[in-house]
Design a protein around this motif. Structure first.
Motif, mmCIF file in Angstrom:
data_model
loop_
_atom_site.group_PDB
_atom_site.id
_atom_site.type_symbol
_atom_site.label_atom_id
_atom_site.label_comp_id
_atom_site.label_asym_id
_atom_site.label_seq_id
_atom_site.Cartn_x
_atom_site.Cartn_y
_atom_site.Cartn_z
ATOM 1 N N LEU A 423 0.994 -1.283 -0.280
ATOM 2 C CA LEU A 423 -0.080 -0.418 -0.135
ATOM 3 C C LEU A 423 0.686 1.155 0.136
ATOM 4 O O LEU A 423 0.146 2.307 -0.492
ATOM 5 C CB LEU A 423 -1.372 -0.214 1.020
ATOM 6 C CG LEU A 423 -2.049 -1.189 1.169
ATOM 7 C CD1 LEU A 423 -2.906 -1.196 2.890
ATOM 8 C CD2 LEU A 423 -2.918 -1.176 0.114
ATOM 9 N N ALA A 424 1.833 1.657 0.564
ATOM 10 C CA ALA A 424 2.475 2.632 0.658
ATOM 11 C C ALA A 424 3.613 2.778 -0.648
ATOM 12 O O ALA A 424 4.415 3.308 -1.086
ATOM 13 C CB ALA A 424 4.027 2.214 1.533
ATOM 14 N N SER A 425 3.529 1.458 -1.547
ATOM 15 C CA SER A 425 4.510 1.412 -3.117
ATOM 16 C C SER A 425 3.053 2.549 -4.057
ATOM 17 O O SER A 425 2.548 2.900 -4.184
ATOM 18 C CB SER A 425 4.133 0.882 -3.567
ATOM 19 O OG SER A 425 5.379 -0.213 -5.051
ATOM 20 N N ARG A 426 4.849 3.512 -4.752
ATOM 21 C CA ARG A 426 4.532 4.366 -5.699
ATOM 22 C C ARG A 426 3.868 3.742 -7.377
ATOM 23 O O ARG A 426 3.341 4.416 -7.774
ATOM 24 C CB ARG A 426 5.529 5.670 -5.509
ATOM 25 C CG ARG A 426 5.428 6.347 -4.192
ATOM 26 C CD ARG A 426 6.066 7.543 -4.332
ATOM 27 N NE ARG A 426 6.481 8.128 -2.933
ATOM 28 C CZ ARG A 426 6.708 9.392 -2.958
ATOM 29 N NH1 ARG A 426 7.500 9.733 -3.875
ATOM 30 N NH2 ARG A 426 7.338 10.492 -1.662
ATOM 31 N N VAL A 427 4.050 2.339 -6.867
ATOM 32 C CA VAL A 427 4.759 1.762 -8.668
ATOM 33 C C VAL A 427 4.135 0.809 -8.780
ATOM 34 O O VAL A 427 3.448 -0.216 -9.393
ATOM 35 C CB VAL A 427 6.211 1.438 -9.083
ATOM 36 C CG1 VAL A 427 6.493 3.287 -9.509
ATOM 37 C CG2 VAL A 427 6.623 1.085 -8.423
ATOM 38 N N GLY A 428 2.763 0.336 -7.671
ATOM 39 C CA GLY A 428 1.849 -0.919 -7.619
ATOM 40 C C GLY A 428 2.162 -1.749 -7.683
ATOM 41 O O GLY A 428 1.539 -2.364 -7.506
ATOM 42 N N ASP A 429 3.467 -2.119 -6.592
ATOM 43 C CA ASP A 429 3.996 -3.176 -6.771
ATOM 44 C C ASP A 429 2.963 -4.003 -5.512
ATOM 45 O O ASP A 429 2.137 -4.236 -4.702
ATOM 46 C CB ASP A 429 5.026 -3.164 -4.876
ATOM 47 C CG ASP A 429 6.252 -2.575 -6.048
ATOM 48 O OD1 ASP A 429 6.649 -3.125 -7.402
ATOM 49 O OD2 ASP A 429 7.501 -1.649 -5.631
ATOM 50 N N PHE A 430 2.829 -5.520 -6.362
ATOM 51 C CA PHE A 430 2.121 -6.898 -5.578
ATOM 52 C C PHE A 430 2.673 -7.885 -5.892
ATOM 53 O O PHE A 430 3.151 -7.791 -6.905
ATOM 54 C CB PHE A 430 0.383 -6.190 -6.064
ATOM 55 C CG PHE A 430 0.378 -6.466 -7.299
ATOM 56 C CD1 PHE A 430 0.083 -8.413 -8.212
ATOM 57 C CD2 PHE A 430 0.707 -5.968 -8.343
ATOM 58 C CE1 PHE A 430 -0.097 -8.886 -9.057
ATOM 59 C CE2 PHE A 430 0.174 -6.290 -9.942
ATOM 60 C CZ PHE A 430 -0.337 -7.725 -10.004
ATOM 61 N N ALA A 431 2.436 -8.844 -5.282
ATOM 62 C CA ALA A 431 2.422 -9.887 -5.403
ATOM 63 C C ALA A 431 1.301 -11.391 -5.471
ATOM 64 O O ALA A 431 0.324 -11.099 -4.141
ATOM 65 C CB ALA A 431 3.596 -10.795 -5.098
ATOM 66 N N CYS A 432 1.269 -12.177 -6.108
ATOM 67 C CA CYS A 432 0.236 -13.106 -6.159
ATOM 68 C C CYS A 432 1.187 -14.930 -6.594
ATOM 69 O O CYS A 432 1.758 -14.769 -7.047
ATOM 70 C CB CYS A 432 -1.021 -12.407 -6.893
ATOM 71 S SG CYS A 432 -0.592 -12.894 -8.850
ATOM 72 N N GLY A 433 -0.124 -15.958 -6.271
ATOM 73 C CA GLY A 433 0.727 -16.640 -6.472
ATOM 74 C C GLY A 433 -0.268 -18.054 -5.937
ATOM 75 O O GLY A 433 -1.054 -18.009 -5.730
ATOM 76 N N GLY A 434 -0.433 -19.057 -6.262
ATOM 77 C CA GLY A 434 -1.456 -20.436 -6.172
ATOM 78 C C GLY A 434 -0.981 -21.577 -6.559
ATOM 79 O O GLY A 434 0.324 -22.151 -6.836
ATOM 80 N N THR A 435 -1.522 -22.485 -6.221
ATOM 81 C CA THR A 435 -1.081 -24.368 -5.993
ATOM 82 C C THR A 435 -2.383 -24.712 -6.522
ATOM 83 O O THR A 435 -4.028 -23.879 -6.002
ATOM 84 C CB THR A 435 -1.155 -24.677 -5.163
ATOM 85 O OG1 THR A 435 -1.716 -24.788 -4.162
ATOM 86 C CG2 THR A 435 0.763 -24.123 -4.598
ATOM 87 N N MET A 436 -2.422 -25.426 -7.235
ATOM 88 C CA MET A 436 -3.859 -25.914 -8.166
ATOM 89 C C MET A 436 -3.441 -27.481 -8.150
ATOM 90 O O MET A 436 -2.495 -28.002 -8.314
ATOM 91 C CB MET A 436 -4.207 -25.585 -9.138
ATOM 92 C CG MET A 436 -5.574 -26.332 -9.047
ATOM 93 S SD MET A 436 -6.339 -25.029 -11.041
ATOM 94 C CE MET A 436 -5.997 -25.177 -12.073
ATOM 95 N N ASN A 437 -4.138 -28.227 -8.014
ATOM 96 C CA ASN A 437 -3.757 -30.421 -8.938
ATOM 97 C C ASN A 437 -5.492 -30.911 -8.449
ATOM 98 O O ASN A 437 -6.368 -29.949 -8.742
ATOM 99 C CB ASN A 437 -3.882 -30.885 -6.765
ATOM 100 C CG ASN A 437 -2.135 -30.476 -6.364
ATOM 101 O OD1 ASN A 437 -1.561 -30.223 -6.780
ATOM 102 N ND2 ASN A 437 -2.513 -30.342 -5.270
ATOM 103 N N GLY A 438 -5.148 -31.627 -10.116
ATOM 104 C CA GLY A 438 -5.831 -32.220 -10.198
ATOM 105 C C GLY A 438 -7.104 -31.467 -11.325
ATOM 106 O O GLY A 438 -8.256 -31.174 -10.795
ATOM 107 N N PHE A 439 -6.363 -30.940 -12.507
ATOM 108 C CA PHE A 439 -7.095 -29.543 -13.069
ATOM 109 C C PHE A 439 -6.975 -30.920 -14.385
ATOM 110 O O PHE A 439 -6.370 -31.205 -15.135
ATOM 111 C CB PHE A 439 -6.520 -28.768 -12.938
ATOM 112 C CG PHE A 439 -7.326 -27.829 -13.681
ATOM 113 C CD1 PHE A 439 -8.652 -27.323 -13.962
ATOM 114 C CD2 PHE A 439 -6.438 -27.298 -15.597
ATOM 115 C CE1 PHE A 439 -8.991 -26.228 -15.089
ATOM 116 C CE2 PHE A 439 -7.038 -26.153 -15.948
ATOM 117 C CZ PHE A 439 -8.054 -26.385 -15.589
#
Length: 565
Positions: A423-439
């Motif tokens: 929330l303090a970033s001036r350049v919109g920094d964010f990270a995301c990730g995920g896991t999924m099995n049996g698709f």
């Protein structure tokens, strides 16, 4: 015959009866005169108080006043409080006009249990109950710059010339029709907020010299219970309407609850960008129930800021759609991410924890090359959001907003995902990730046929996990995806029928030469999808994530991915 002896007490009895009868007769005459006197005095006091307190801006009128002295009851019918436009213009010219104008009326105002002796002897108004029936309120907000640092009189100062105190055990406002018109921005049309059915109960109202210092009171009351139906508020965008079916609030319980919230586009998906001429995200939001607990009621009611310990969002729909047949909006330098939009919001909010339950999320794009809309969807989304705020002091203490969700991707695979927003970033920094099995990979055809002109005929993912780091300008991803028996059909749009048609020869080439059927393949290490994607100027949040993942998947399935040792 013996004469009857008179009782020595008879004349005293007669005197007493006569006295009581005389007092009763006098009381009867007074009861006829006093209401007229009090009616006249009350009429004069009310009108004088309104004029004095408003610098002659307002006048109060009514059809009739009735008073019942023994019970201390009074009723005023056909009440109207109206501003004088001539006086207002004069106040504007002298830079003394207030920021708000009020126009109020009510069918009936009924007072019960008025302590008349206390009022006459001590100038203290004490009332058991005030009922205001079917009031109509119209407030115009037109702020003046000279009022910004101007000291204003307190409510007690406004009444102190007439009364020393006002105490009311209970106030009921029944079926209020409320309209708020905001004229703050003179370059735009005034924005209106409307509440068609509002009910308000106020308990233990006290206005005296010291009540304003009592921290347990809000607006001088110990408790306020509000319920509103049929709310329509400004959306901030002419293409949307913002509605709430019901809102309820209790200051004593510190709870705020909203039912059936709609942020609804006025145009269909096919017409939305056609009208504006630009490709932009179309948002369709709907939530059945939202509840905030441990709300800071003073910040909410006085400063119009929503801060709470917990927020519960149940049974929601978030439908984001983009029609890419149109160019990006040249007036927008960039498309903001969700946390950037939150930081730009005029409404200050802060929630320690948000609980999300049973929400459906969809993201769709209409591809100009195929003329079809591809849609990703996530069902039964549950999760938590911590430290959700746009308050600068709160962000200084903790700049990280975290989201944890579990959902079903395309109604087949269980996806556990996270998002971390700076929330303090001036350049919109964010990270995301995920896991999924049996698709089952064939489920992606709902989007791959429209956007990539390819159909998965077979394939199953046994394990997938990814991590993305992104900013306003680019995103990078590392993806691990293990799968078996991948086969695709390359498609094209038939010129005659407009339908998607299989390209048999090209499909064979892709399956036999280009694609890797399995990962890992034979005894080789599994390929890892690593990629850096430069963000297009008009790419939105969900668009960037999908684009980044698509590039990474492509690197894995065509053999460009790095091999994991």
């Amino acid at each position: 015959m013996q004469a009857v002896r008179k009782s020595p007490y008879l004349k005293w009895i007669l005197w007493l009866v006569g006295l009581v009868g005389g007092l009763f007769f006098i009381g009867f005459l007074i009861s006829l005169w006093l209401p007229t006197y009090f009616k006249s005095e009350l009429d004069a006091a009310l009108k004088r108080s309104v004029v004095d307190a408003s610098d002659s801006l307002y006048r109060i009128t009514y059809d009739d006043i009735s008073i019942n002295l023994p019970l201390g009851n009074a009723e005023v019918r056909g009440v109207k409080l109206t501003p004088d436009s001539t006086v207002y213009q004069s106040l504007l010219a002298r830079q003394k006009a207030p920021n708000n104008q009020f126009a109020l009326q009510a069918n009936r105002v009924r007072l019960s249990g008025v302590a008349l002796i206390k009022l006459l002897l001590h100038k203290s108004l004490s009332i058991n109950t005030i009922l205001i029936d079917q009031p109509v309120a119209y407030i115009v907000h037109n702020p003046q710059a000279y009022n910004d640092n101007k000291p204003s009189k307190s409510p007690y100062e406004l009444i102190s010339k007439v009364l020393k105190s006002v105490r009311i055990d209970k106030i009921n406002l029944d079926n209020v029709d409320f309209t708020y018109e905001n004229r703050q921005d003179s370059t735009q049309r005034p924005q209106k907020s409307q509440l068609k059915k509002l009910y308000l109960d106020v308990t233990d109202f006290l206005l005296d010299e010291d009540s304003g210092k009592d921290s347990s009171r809000i607006f001088f009351a110990q408790n306020m219970v509000l319920k509103a139906e049929g709310l329509e508020l400004p959306s901030g965008n002419a293409q949307y309407v913002f509605r709430m079916q019901e809102l309820s609030l209790s200051t004593r319980d510190s709870t705020l609850q909203v039912k059936n919230v709609l942020y609804e586009p006025l145009l269909s998906k096919n017409r939305f960008s056609r009208v504006t001429g630009y490709a932009t995200d179309r948002l369709d939001l709907e939530f059945k129930n939202i509840k905030a607990t441990q709300v800071d009621m003073k910040r909410f009611l006085v400063n119009r800021q929503l801060f709470a310990k917990k927020l519960y969002i149940n049974a929601g729909l978030m439908d984001i759609d983009k029609d890419k047949r149109y160019p990006p909006d040249p007036n927008k330098e960039t498309y903001y991410y969700p946390h950037q939009l939150l930081l730009k919001s005029k409404l200050k909010v802060g929630f320690e924890t948000v609980y999300l339950k049973s929400t459906r999320v969809l993201y769709g794009e209409l591809n100009p090359n195929t003329g079809r809309r591809g849609t990703l969807f996530f069902d039964g989304t549950h999760g938590t959001i911590t430290n959700l705020t746009n308050d600068s002091a709160w962000i200084k203490r903790n700049p990280t907003c975290r989201v944890q969700v579990r959902t079903r991707f395309m109604n087949t695979g269980q996806l556990n995902a996270y998002f971390v927003f700076n929330l303090a970033s001036r350049v919109g920094d964010f990270a995301c990730g995920g896991t999924m099995n049996g698709f089952d990979m064939k489920r992606v055809n709902l989007i791959s046929e429209a956007l990539a002109r390819a159909s998965v005929t077979s394939g199953r993912v046994s394990k997938l996990n990814f991590k993305i780091n992104a900013s306003n300008v680019r995103s990078s991803i590392v993806m691990h995806m293990l799968y078996d028996d991948l086969k695709v059909a390359v498609l094209k749009v038939d010129d005659d029928t407009g339908k998607m048609k299989r390209r048999s020869f090209l499909s064979q080439v892709v399956n036999n030469i280009v694609l890797n059927e399995n990962n890992p393949r034979e005894n080789r290490p599994a390929r890892v999808g690593e990629a850096t994607v430069e963000r297009a100027r008009d790419e939105s949040f969900f668009n960037l994530i999908w684009h980044t993942m698509f590039v990474s998947i492509k690197h894995i399935v065509i053999g460009r991915g790095k091999q994991k040792k």
